[in-house]
Design an enzyme around this catalytic site. Structure first.
Site, PDB file in Angstrom:
ATOM      1  N   THR A  70       0.772  -1.276  -0.032  1.00  0.00           N
ATOM      2  CA  THR A  70      -0.037  -0.182  -0.020  1.00  0.00           C
ATOM      3  C   THR A  70       0.667   1.262   0.016  1.00  0.00           C
ATOM      4  O   THR A  70       0.621   2.324  -0.887  1.00  0.00           O
ATOM      5  CB  THR A  70      -0.926   0.029   1.278  1.00  0.00           C
ATOM      6  N   ASN A 148      -5.692  -9.222  -7.983  1.00  0.00           N
ATOM      7  CA  ASN A 148      -5.773 -10.025  -6.792  1.00  0.00           C
ATOM      8  C   ASN A 148      -7.020 -10.941  -6.718  1.00  0.00           C
ATOM      9  O   ASN A 148      -7.129 -11.835  -6.036  1.00  0.00           O
ATOM     10  CB  ASN A 148      -5.902  -9.085  -5.482  1.00  0.00           C
ATOM     11  N   GLN A 176       0.694  -9.329  -6.441  1.00  0.00           N
ATOM     12  CA  GLN A 176       0.051 -10.589  -6.533  1.00  0.00           C
ATOM     13  C   GLN A 176       1.005 -11.732  -7.274  1.00  0.00           C
ATOM     14  O   GLN A 176       0.722 -12.777  -7.206  1.00  0.00           O
ATOM     15  CB  GLN A 176      -1.384 -10.605  -7.177  1.00  0.00           C
ATOM     16  N   SER A 196       4.476  -6.592  -1.578  1.00  0.00           N
ATOM     17  CA  SER A 196       4.527  -6.868   0.071  1.00  0.00           C
ATOM     18  C   SER A 196       5.177  -8.377   0.341  1.00  0.00           C
ATOM     19  O   SER A 196       5.211  -9.223  -0.389  1.00  0.00           O
ATOM     20  CB  SER A 196       3.060  -7.002   0.579  1.00  0.00           C
ATOM     21  N   HIS A 198       4.434 -10.173   2.923  1.00  0.00           N
ATOM     22  CA  HIS A 198       3.601 -11.358   3.539  1.00  0.00           C
ATOM     23  C   HIS A 198       2.534 -11.954   2.444  1.00  0.00           C
ATOM     24  O   HIS A 198       1.905 -13.020   2.858  1.00  0.00           O
ATOM     25  CB  HIS A 198       2.511 -10.329   4.582  1.00  0.00           C
ATOM     26  N   THR A 234      13.282   4.747  10.945  1.00  0.00           N
ATOM     27  CA  THR A 234      13.769   3.767  11.622  1.00  0.00           C
ATOM     28  C   THR A 234      13.767   2.398  10.821  1.00  0.00           C
ATOM     29  O   THR A 234      12.388   1.788  10.703  1.00  0.00           O
ATOM     30  CB  THR A 234      13.882   3.503  13.047  1.00  0.00           C
ATOM     31  N   CYS A 322     -10.022  -7.189   1.310  1.00  0.00           N
ATOM     32  CA  CYS A 322     -10.198  -5.658   1.914  1.00  0.00           C
ATOM     33  C   CYS A 322     -11.742  -5.534   1.913  1.00  0.00           C
ATOM     34  O   CYS A 322     -12.115  -4.642   2.746  1.00  0.00           O
ATOM     35  CB  CYS A 322      -9.620  -4.805   0.997  1.00  0.00           C
TER      36      CYS A 322
HETATM   37  N1  PLP Z   1      -2.198  -4.490  -4.170  1.00  0.00           N
HETATM   38  C1  PLP Z   1      -2.513  -5.514  -4.621  1.00  0.00           C
HETATM   39  C2  PLP Z   1      -2.896  -6.123  -5.939  1.00  0.00           C
HETATM   40  C3  PLP Z   1      -3.067  -6.407  -3.394  1.00  0.00           C
HETATM   41  O1  PLP Z   1      -3.666  -7.524  -3.601  1.00  0.00           O
HETATM   42  C4  PLP Z   1      -2.852  -5.655  -2.195  1.00  0.00           C
HETATM   43  C5  PLP Z   1      -3.221  -6.490  -0.618  1.00  0.00           C
HETATM   44  O2  PLP Z   1      -4.082  -7.500  -1.195  1.00  0.00           O
HETATM   45  C6  PLP Z   1      -1.880  -4.637  -2.162  1.00  0.00           C
HETATM   46  C7  PLP Z   1      -1.798  -3.952  -3.168  1.00  0.00           C
HETATM   47  C8  PLP Z   1      -1.895  -4.147  -0.810  1.00  0.00           C
HETATM   48  O3  PLP Z   1      -0.943  -4.761  -0.078  1.00  0.00           O
HETATM   49  P1  PLP Z   1      -0.633  -4.553   1.619  1.00  0.00           P
HETATM   50  O4  PLP Z   1      -2.070  -4.819   2.182  1.00  0.00           O
HETATM   51  O5  PLP Z   1       0.226  -5.437   1.668  1.00  0.00           O
HETATM   52  O6  PLP Z   1      -0.253  -3.172   1.840  1.00  0.00           O
END
Ligand code: PLP
Length: 390
Positions: A70, A148, A176, A196, A198, A234, A322
């Site tokens: 994000t 996603n 993704q 990301s 995770h 940091t 989300c």
């Molecule tokens: N972009 C896409 C295509 C995503 O699927 C996601 C999270 O689901 C994000 C951006 C945002 O990732 P994060 O929530 O790890 O910041």
């Protein structure tokens, strides 16, 4: 427990957790401190940076650590647009994640205009519409590598070429795609890439913004000048180290798991289609991620189904995570032309690297059973209302 919601997030791999552990209580010092103890921590960060860089085929200096995709999308889009001085138009696709859509919205509040390029009913970008919209005023285009919700992959290389031909910068949301399919930044021709940790077996709260060499970029988070002045704050050392290990594992293992994951996903879809009527796989016929299945199942409420399955220890998603708590039709599926009702009957199943045939068969069995039960109770509900109404 069956976890099939990897597009939402993924569990930490054991070696990722182990790699992070020393940096909480032992080697906890601020990496920017000048005493010698900080050197080990700085080295750990730079090793992790090199691993993340290697995963996407760039030099370590091109990787900026941020809190997640994000933030990376925001910094890439806003920082890239502001640096492309004199231009005031933004372009993205209609199916982008809110991380991108809201970054464009933010720039609109600063006087930019933005346009969402439509997709076809299979989820593919309408390239002609992109060419038509691009012009000498376009500051930046932002397009996802893979969606996603549907897993549909965009031809980012061609999109980047078209943007550059008009002098526009280009940001790719790789959240993704990275870790699921090979992503080599230099081959894509992007200026910025976000992802990301995770989503690929790493920890939450850490991500990367990759910036092309010498690309003009206007830093938004300045603070103490960390990350070579490109993102202050940091450094989140344990997360960065864990990200590095997750990236290393993806690089080494991707070619081993990519095809088996796809075979399992395909088997899952075959089993569902063989047993269920009125079930459609969105984006099935086009280039898509190997792990994702987006299914519209008539006569079923996706939210109810996801909750029932959760009670049975089975985790999947209704549309994107989300928006899964809101009964709002997904903007992605709406953009593909699905009716509101079909959107609310759509689930997303996304598998991880360790998926196997037994797991997908068991998931298909449970899903079919619950879908048949849900459809029968809807039918029963409707017919009892009919009797009452007579
Ligand atoms: N972009 C896409 C295509 C995503 O699927 C996601 C999270 O689901 C994000 C951006 C945002 O990732 P994060 O929530 O790890 O910041």
């Amino acid at each position: 427990m069956i976890y099939a919601d990897y597009n939402s997030t993924s569990p930490l791999r054991p070696s990722v957790l182990a790699s992070m552990e020393p940096y909480f209580c032992e080697d906890f010092v601020n990496p920017l401190s000048i005493y010698p103890q900080a050197k080990t921590v700085r080295e750990a960060i730079e090793n992790a940076r090199a691993e993340v860089a290697r995963l996407v085929g760039v030099e370590a200096e091109q990787v900026v650590f941020v809190s997640g995709a994000t933030e990376a999308c925001f910094l890439g889009i806003v920082g890239g647009a502001l640096a492309n001085e004199g231009r005031k138009q933004l372009l993205c696709s209609a199916v982008e994640h809110p991380a991108v859509l809201q970054s464009c919205e933010f720039l609109r509040s600063l006087g930019y205009s933005s346009q969402a390029i439509p997709v076809s009913e299979t989820g593919e970008l309408q390239f002609d519409a992109l060419l038509l919209a691009l012009g000498k005023d376009t500051a930046i285009g932002s397009f996802m590598l893979a969606n996603n919700e549907t897993g549909v992959i965009f031809p980012v290389q061609e999109i980047a070429q078209a943007c550059h031909a008009q002098g526009a910068a280009i940001h790719g949301d790789g959240s993704q795609a990275v870790g699921k399919v090979p992503v080599q930044f230099p081959n894509l021709g992007l200026d910025f890439l976000s992802f990301s940790a995770h989503k690929l077996g790493g920890p939450k709260g850490i991500g990367a913004l990759v910036i092309a060499d010498n690309k003009k970029y206007c830093p938004m988070l300045v603070g103490g000048g960390q990350e070579q002045g490109r993102r202050g704050g940091t450094p989140a050392v344990p997360q960065i180290v864990g990200f590095g290990e997750a990236a290393r594992l993806c690089r080494v293992l991707l070619s081993e798991y990519q095809r088996p994951v796809e075979q399992c996903r395909d088997l899952f879809e075959q089993q569902l289609l063989a047993q269920l009527s009125e079930c459609v796989i969105n984006g099935q016929a086009v280039w898509r991620l190997p792990n994702t299945s987006c299914l519209t199942i008539k006569g079923v409420s996706a939210l109810d189904l996801v909750q029932t399955l959760g009670g049975l220890g089975v985790m999947i998603s209704a549309g994107s995570a989300c928006s899964s708590l809101k009964a709002e039709p997904s903007h992605v599926l709406r953009a593909m032309g699905l009716s509101n009702l079909d959107c609310l009957s759509t689930i997303r199943v996304s598998f991880g690297p360790d998926v196997n045939k037994e797991l997908v068969s068991e998931l298909a069995r449970i899903l079919v059973k619950e879908i048949i039960t849900a459809r029968m109770s809807l039918e029963h509900d409707l017919s009892s209302r009919l009797v009452v109404g007579q």
